[in-house]
Design a protein around this motif. Structure first.
Motif, PDB file in Angstrom:
ATOM      1  N   LEU A 239     114.957  46.773   4.515  1.00 12.40           N
ATOM      2  CA  LEU A 239     114.815  48.028   5.252  1.00 12.40           C
ATOM      3  C   LEU A 239     113.830  47.872   6.417  1.00 12.40           C
ATOM      4  O   LEU A 239     114.071  48.379   7.519  1.00 12.40           O
ATOM      5  CB  LEU A 239     114.337  49.132   4.314  1.00 12.40           C
ATOM      6  N   THR A 240     112.763  47.141   6.169  1.00 12.65           N
ATOM      7  CA  THR A 240     111.783  46.938   7.226  1.00 12.65           C
ATOM      8  C   THR A 240     112.333  46.033   8.319  1.00 12.65           C
ATOM      9  O   THR A 240     112.044  46.221   9.504  1.00 12.65           O
ATOM     10  CB  THR A 240     110.491  46.350   6.643  1.00 12.65           C
ATOM     11  N   ILE A 412      99.705  57.724   3.609  1.00 15.16           N
ATOM     12  CA  ILE A 412      99.180  57.290   4.915  1.00 15.16           C
ATOM     13  C   ILE A 412      99.029  55.774   4.945  1.00 15.16           C
ATOM     14  O   ILE A 412      99.360  55.119   5.944  1.00 15.16           O
ATOM     15  CB  ILE A 412      97.832  57.975   5.207  1.00 15.16           C
ATOM     16  N   THR A 413      98.540  55.205   3.847  1.00 16.93           N
ATOM     17  CA  THR A 413      98.381  53.745   3.783  1.00 16.93           C
ATOM     18  C   THR A 413      99.729  53.050   3.894  1.00 16.93           C
ATOM     19  O   THR A 413      99.867  52.030   4.594  1.00 16.93           O
ATOM     20  CB  THR A 413      97.692  53.342   2.468  1.00 16.93           C
ATOM     21  N   LEU A 414     100.733  53.579   3.211  1.00 16.84           N
ATOM     22  CA  LEU A 414     102.076  53.001   3.299  1.00 16.84           C
ATOM     23  C   LEU A 414     102.611  53.082   4.727  1.00 16.84           C
ATOM     24  O   LEU A 414     103.264  52.147   5.208  1.00 16.84           O
ATOM     25  CB  LEU A 414     103.020  53.723   2.335  1.00 16.84           C
ATOM     26  N   ILE A 415     102.322  54.187   5.412  1.00 16.22           N
ATOM     27  CA  ILE A 415     102.774  54.345   6.800  1.00 16.22           C
ATOM     28  C   ILE A 415     102.105  53.302   7.700  1.00 16.22           C
ATOM     29  O   ILE A 415     102.748  52.670   8.543  1.00 16.22           O
ATOM     30  CB  ILE A 415     102.482  55.770   7.313  1.00 16.22           C
ATOM     31  N   VAL A 416     100.774  53.117   7.512  1.00 22.18           N
ATOM     32  CA  VAL A 416     100.063  52.123   8.314  1.00 22.18           C
ATOM     33  C   VAL A 416     100.641  50.733   8.071  1.00 22.18           C
ATOM     34  O   VAL A 416     100.878  49.958   9.010  1.00 22.18           O
ATOM     35  CB  VAL A 416      98.551  52.135   7.983  1.00 22.18           C
ATOM     36  N   LEU A 417     100.875  50.407   6.803  1.00 12.31           N
ATOM     37  CA  LEU A 417     101.470  49.110   6.476  1.00 12.31           C
ATOM     38  C   LEU A 417     102.820  48.949   7.148  1.00 12.31           C
ATOM     39  O   LEU A 417     103.138  47.902   7.716  1.00 12.31           O
ATOM     40  CB  LEU A 417     101.628  48.974   4.961  1.00 12.31           C
ATOM     41  N   TRP A 418     103.624  49.981   7.069  1.00 13.25           N
ATOM     42  CA  TRP A 418     104.971  49.944   7.640  1.00 13.25           C
ATOM     43  C   TRP A 418     104.912  49.707   9.146  1.00 13.25           C
ATOM     44  O   TRP A 418     105.640  48.863   9.693  1.00 13.25           O
ATOM     45  CB  TRP A 418     105.681  51.255   7.319  1.00 13.25           C
ATOM     46  N   VAL A 419     104.038  50.456   9.821  1.00 10.62           N
ATOM     47  CA  VAL A 419     103.940  50.332  11.284  1.00 10.62           C
ATOM     48  C   VAL A 419     103.424  48.956  11.675  1.00 10.62           C
ATOM     49  O   VAL A 419     103.950  48.310  12.589  1.00 10.62           O
ATOM     50  CB  VAL A 419     103.041  51.451  11.851  1.00 10.62           C
ATOM     51  N   PHE A 420     102.372  48.480  10.989  1.00  7.53           N
ATOM     52  CA  PHE A 420     101.872  47.128  11.257  1.00  7.53           C
ATOM     53  C   PHE A 420     102.980  46.100  11.031  1.00  7.53           C
ATOM     54  O   PHE A 420     103.149  45.158  11.813  1.00  7.53           O
ATOM     55  CB  PHE A 420     100.712  46.811  10.314  1.00  7.53           C
TER      56      PHE A 420
END
Length: 531
Positions: A239-240, A412-420
């Motif tokens: 997915l990523t 929020i942490t999952l979102i940051v990980l995803w964006v990075f």
């Protein structure tokens, strides 16, 4: 015409060989994951037992070299023509460089590493689980995430930026060796350097993608109770991959820039929140004491090998792994940094790529690592250190559960990980496209997409064949040959600076030099002169 045709053929060779080797690795790992894991383990053991000294010496040379460049008179030289202005504002510039250099890795290890060292203390410097062990844990975490890794990136980035923006060379690692090898960089030797650079980038990014996939899967498991097995890890990876390949269809000024800006807006929210609700005084003390211990012991730490206990696996699991990982990432991060740094001076580049990111990394480790160590010492989170030993990827999310707004902060942490994750992989496709197509700064979309598929394939193979352990071993193996190339880059870059300084004005293709008034090309040799 013949030269142009020759260059195109050479470019096709780099592309074809790099694609073929990457595809064969994916195929081998998919068909025989156990055999793949066995071979990589054997090679890894050999490198760690016989070459750890080389990684330490190489990293030290790179750090001293880049500090010298920043402090010397060369620091005033602009990466581009004297009239060139920066393409990006400082905040966007720094955001893109930081996410390329560390991305999700600092979130993964910024908390897990101090807890790991608290239980398994480096070189037995303190009894495990004690206050002294906590101090050593912060000190060594700073050591692994501050000056050395960023200096490794900066050497590659500075050299590429100088040769492309100031000397009008192609954006290739091989072009940097022209002062040493002459026109041989346009032949098989130069192509071999470029192929090694491509493979280092492929495996370096694949390791990062695999680690981010592990942590995102663990986060989904801790937050929503989802399974965390290999099938879910591969689904998250797929997915990523779809997301970063979508971003890869846009230009850097759009996709990567905006993703990086978003990540650098969200990440400080996490940092500030856990500083406010966490043990603030302990976190401040951890930063202050850790910084003093790190700077005071940086020389012995940089050379410590445990020479008479080579069977100790700590070096291979930590320092050698990190140094090789940063080295494997150097062509990727370096080329990307160079791509966005036209118009900056060498001194400005060094400050923004070595000093500022080191400070940010240490603050992150002090806030999260300091708070996690406090939890471990108090026992309020159970045996959180032991949990991290068993599953480093779950550490951040186990930590989050101990503080207010756990659900929101986990998301929020999952979102940051995803964006990075997405931004880093997208930047990787740009660099791989550039390296494999003769230095094309804006590679075609289909080339970037093809590399995106292969990156995901290599990451999936590493996850299936060995999980986190397999990711670490692959990083060490790919970083080994490129460490030699990076040392050579220092020599070639310094020789180019001396040549250009002797003329009083850096060489630019088709321009007259200030001191002679004669036409010179970017490939002309000029006698060495002491700066």
């Amino acid at each position: 015409m013949k030269t142009s045709q020759s260059n195109r053929a050479a470019n096709h060779t780099v592309f074809a060989v790099s694609i073929a080797v990457s595809a064969l690795v994916v195929l081998w790992g998919a068909v025989d994951p156990n055999g793949f894991g066995t071979i990589t383990t054997q090679l890894f053991d050999h490198v760690v037992s016989d070459m750890s000294w080389f990684f330490l010496l190489a990293a030290n040379v790179l750090l001293v070299f880049v500090i010298y460049l920043g402090l010397s008179g060369y620091g005033r030289i602009k990466l581009g023509a004297d009239e060139d202005e920066p393409e990006f504002g400082r905040m966007s510039w720094f955001a893109m460089m930081f996410q390329a250099g560390m991305g999700p890795a600092i979130i993964f290890w910024g908390l897990a590493e101090p807890l790991s060292h608290y239980v398994d203390v480096p070189f037995g410097l303190a009894p495990p689980g004690t206050d002294q062990a906590a101090g050593v844990a912060i000190q060594y975490s700073f050591f692994h995430w501050a000056l050395h890794p960023w200096a490794i990136y900066a050497v590659a980035g500075l050299a590429v930026a100088y040769f492309t923006h100031r000397r009008n060379e192609r954006g290739l690692l091989s072009a940097i060796f022209r002062p040493l090898l002459g026109d041989r960089v346009d032949g098989p030797l130069g192509k071999a350097i470029d192929v090694l650079a491509v493979l280092a980038v492929v495996f370096g990014i694949a390791v990062a993608l695999g680690q981010a996939g592990l942590q995102m899967t663990a986060g989904l498991g801790e937050t929503f109770g989802l399974p965390t097995g290999i099938i879910v890890q591969l689904i998250v990876l797929a997915l990523t991959t779809a997301a970063f390949m979508g971003s890869a269809t846009t230009r850097i000024e759009h996709g990567i820039k905006w993703l990086s800006n978003i990540s650098m807006l969200i990440a400080p929210i996490l940092l500030i929140f856990y500083f406010v609700v966490g043990p603030s005084i302990t976190q401040i003390n951890a930063f202050t004491e850790g910084l003093g211990n790190y700077l005071g012991d940086i020389v012995p730490m940089s050379f410590r090998l445990d020479a008479f206990s080579p069977e100790n696996g700590w070096m291979g699991s930590w320092t050698v792994f990190y140094w090789s990982w940063w080295i494997a990432w150097a062509p990727y991060v370096g080329l990307f940094m160079a791509r966005i740094s036209r118009g900056r001076t060498i001194r400005e580049f060094v400050a923004a790529t070595v000093l500022v990111p080191s400070l940010v990394s240490m603050v992150w480790i002090a806030v999260f690592g300091g708070a996690a160590l406090q939890l471990a010492r108090s026992g309020l989170a159970g045996d959180i250190a032991q949990t991290v030993q068993q599953s480093p990827a779950a550490g951040m999310f186990v930590f989050i559960q101990q503080y207010p707004l756990a659900g929101i902060m986990s998301v929020i942490t999952l979102i940051v990980l995803w964006v990075f994750f997405v931004a880093g992989a997208d930047a990787g496709t740009v660099v791989l496209g550039e390296l494999s197509t003769g230095g094309e700064p804006n590679p075609k979309t289909w080339v970037r997409l093809l590399w995106g598929v292969l990156l995901a394939g290599v990451a999936a193979v590493l996850l299936v064949s060995g999980g986190l352990d397999g990711l670490q071993k692959a990083s060490v193996l790919t970083g080994t040959p490129f460490a030699i190339i990076l040392v050579g880059i220092c020599v070639a870059f310094y020789k180019a600076l001396r040549q250009d300084h002797a003329l009083g004005e850096p060489i630019r293709t088709g321009q007259r030099t200030a001191s002679t008034g004669e036409e010179r090309s970017a490939h002309d040799e000029v006698p060495d002169a002491v700066p």
